[in-house]
Design a protein around this motif. Structure first.
Motif, short mmCIF file in Angstrom:
data_model
loop_
_atom_site.label_atom_id
_atom_site.label_comp_id
_atom_site.label_asym_id
_atom_site.label_seq_id
_atom_site.Cartn_x
_atom_site.Cartn_y
_atom_site.Cartn_z
N ILE A 280 -30.18 -14.44 -24.20
CA ILE A 280 -31.23 -14.26 -23.20
C ILE A 280 -31.43 -15.54 -22.38
O ILE A 280 -31.55 -15.50 -21.15
CB ILE A 280 -32.55 -13.84 -23.88
N ASN A 281 -31.43 -16.68 -23.04
CA ASN A 281 -31.56 -17.95 -22.30
C ASN A 281 -30.41 -18.14 -21.32
O ASN A 281 -30.61 -18.62 -20.20
CB ASN A 281 -31.62 -19.12 -23.28
N LEU B 45 -37.02 -8.99 -19.27
CA LEU B 45 -35.69 -9.03 -18.67
C LEU B 45 -35.14 -7.61 -18.56
O LEU B 45 -34.98 -6.91 -19.56
CB LEU B 45 -34.75 -9.89 -19.52
N ASP B 46 -34.87 -7.18 -17.34
CA ASP B 46 -34.43 -5.80 -17.08
C ASP B 46 -32.93 -5.69 -17.32
O ASP B 46 -32.11 -5.94 -16.42
CB ASP B 46 -34.77 -5.41 -15.64
N ARG B 47 -32.57 -5.32 -18.54
CA ARG B 47 -31.17 -5.18 -18.92
C ARG B 47 -31.01 -3.98 -19.83
O ARG B 47 -31.96 -3.55 -20.51
CB ARG B 47 -30.67 -6.43 -19.65
N MET C 119 -23.80 -5.52 -26.43
CA MET C 119 -23.65 -6.10 -25.10
C MET C 119 -24.93 -5.93 -24.29
O MET C 119 -25.47 -4.82 -24.19
CB MET C 119 -22.48 -5.43 -24.36
N ILE C 120 -25.41 -7.02 -23.74
CA ILE C 120 -26.54 -6.99 -22.81
C ILE C 120 -25.96 -6.90 -21.41
O ILE C 120 -25.26 -7.82 -20.96
CB ILE C 120 -27.42 -8.25 -22.97
N ARG C 121 -26.25 -5.80 -20.72
CA ARG C 121 -25.65 -5.55 -19.41
C ARG C 121 -26.71 -5.47 -18.33
O ARG C 121 -27.86 -5.11 -18.60
CB ARG C 121 -24.86 -4.24 -19.42
N ALA C 122 -26.30 -5.76 -17.11
CA ALA C 122 -27.20 -5.61 -15.98
C ALA C 122 -27.62 -4.16 -15.85
O ALA C 122 -26.82 -3.24 -16.05
CB ALA C 122 -26.51 -6.08 -14.70
N ALA C 123 -28.89 -3.93 -15.55
CA ALA C 123 -29.41 -2.57 -15.42
C ALA C 123 -28.81 -1.89 -14.19
O ALA C 123 -28.47 -2.54 -13.20
CB ALA C 123 -30.93 -2.59 -15.32
#
Length: 250
Positions: free
Chosen positions: A77-78, A135-137, A245-249
Motif C-alpha cells: 500500500i505504501n 485506496l480504490d483498488r 494482486m492489488i490492481r487498479a480499479a
C-alpha cells in the motif's frame, strides 16, 4: 613499542576474526534455487523495473516473527501511494495499518507467537486494509493447488501484467524453505520484479532478520506456492499459497 603495535594492528586488519563463528552443522544462507540481489542486479540496471523502484524503499522488517502479512500489505500500500506529499505526514507503519483496520484477529495472528494467516485471510485483510486507507483498488487472487502448466501460465501472466507498471502490486504466499533451502513454513513477501527473459522473480523480503531480496525461478516459486503447510504449523496445516494482486480499479 609503536612498531610492535603497528605490526599487531596490521596483522589483525589483514586477518580479521569473523563476526559470528560458523556452527559445525551450518550451511549456505541461500540454497541453489535463490540468488541474492547483491549477486545479480543486472536486470534492475538494464530494465525499467518499475515495481522495484516504487516498492523497495517501503519494504520494512516484519515487526514480529509472525507479522509477514501485515508487513507485506503495508509495503504494498505504501508503494502504491508513494511518499507522502507534506512534511507533516509520516509514512504508514505496520502498527498504523493494524490500528486503521481495527481487526483484532489480524493483530492477534501477527503478534509474537501468533499463528500467522491463511491464504484467504491474506485476501480478506488486504481488502480491509485498502478500505481503511481509502485506496480504490481491486484485489485479485490466484491460488493454484498443483504445479500444472496451466498454473504456471497463470503465474506468468500475472507477473507480466504486474511488471508493466507500478500501479499494482503482487504479494506471494509461499513456502519459504522451498526457495531459500532453510525454514519449512508458510511466508508472505512482495514481488519486486519479473525478468521475463530469464523467467526469474525478485522477492522483496520482509523477513529481514534473515534475508535480503533474492531472485528465484518461476518454477521454484510455483513449487513453493503449491506445497501444503505441514502439521507443525497448527491451524495453517494444509494451506497452499498463491498470488494476491492489488490492481487498479476499473
Amino acid at each position: 613499542m609503536r612498531a610492535y603495535l603497528f605490526l599487531a594492528l596490521t596483522t589483525l586488519l589483514a586477518n580479521p576474526a569473523p563476526l559470528f563463528a560458523q556452527e559445525a552443522d551450518d550451511y549456505a544462507k541461500l540454497g541453489p534455487d535463490a540468488v541474492a540481489i547483491t549477486a545479480d542486479n543486472a536486470y534492475l540496471r538494464s530494465g525499467e523495473a518499475p515495481d522495484y523502484w516504487a516498492f523497495s524503499s517501503f519494504v520494512k522488517p516484519q515487526f514480529t516473527t509472525s507479522a509477514c502479512s501485515i508487513a507485506t500489505v503495508t509495503a504494498a500500500i505504501n508503494g502504491i501511494m508513494g511518499q507522502p506529499e507534506w512534511a507533516s505526514q509520516t509514512i504508514m507503519t505496520q502498527q498504523d495499518l493494524l490500528e486503521l483496520t481495527a481487526n483484532a484477529e489480524w493483530a492477534a495472528v501477527s503478534a509474537e507467537g501468533g499463528d500467522g494467516v491463511t491464504f484467504q485471510q491474506l485476501v480478506d485483510f488486504t481488502n480491509e486494509a485498502l478500505a481503511a486507507v481509502g485506496l480504490d483498488r481491486n484485489v485479485m487472487q490466484f491460488n493454484p493447488t498443483i504445479a500444472s502448466d496451466m498454473a504456471r501460465k497463470g503465474l506468468v501472466d500475472m507477473l507480466v501484467e504486474n511488471e508493466a507498471s507500478a500501479d499494482d502490486a503482487i504479494m506471494v504466499y509461499f513456502n519459504q524453505g522451498v526457495v531459500t533451502g532453510d525454514w519449512d513454513g508458510p511466508h508472505i513477501a512482495l514481488v519486486g520484479a519479473y525478468d521475463a527473459e530469464a523467467q526469474m522473480v525478485l522477492i522483496l523480503e520482509v523477513d529481514q532478520e534473515w534475508y535480503i531480496p533474492y531472485w528465484t525461478s518461476v518454477d521454484t516459486l510455483l513449487a513453493a506456492i503449491v506445497k501444503p503447510t505441514s502439521a507443525e504449523h497448527g491451524p495453517l496445516e494444509g494451506q497452499t499459497g498463491g498470488f494476491v494482486m492489488i490492481r487498479a480499479a476499473g
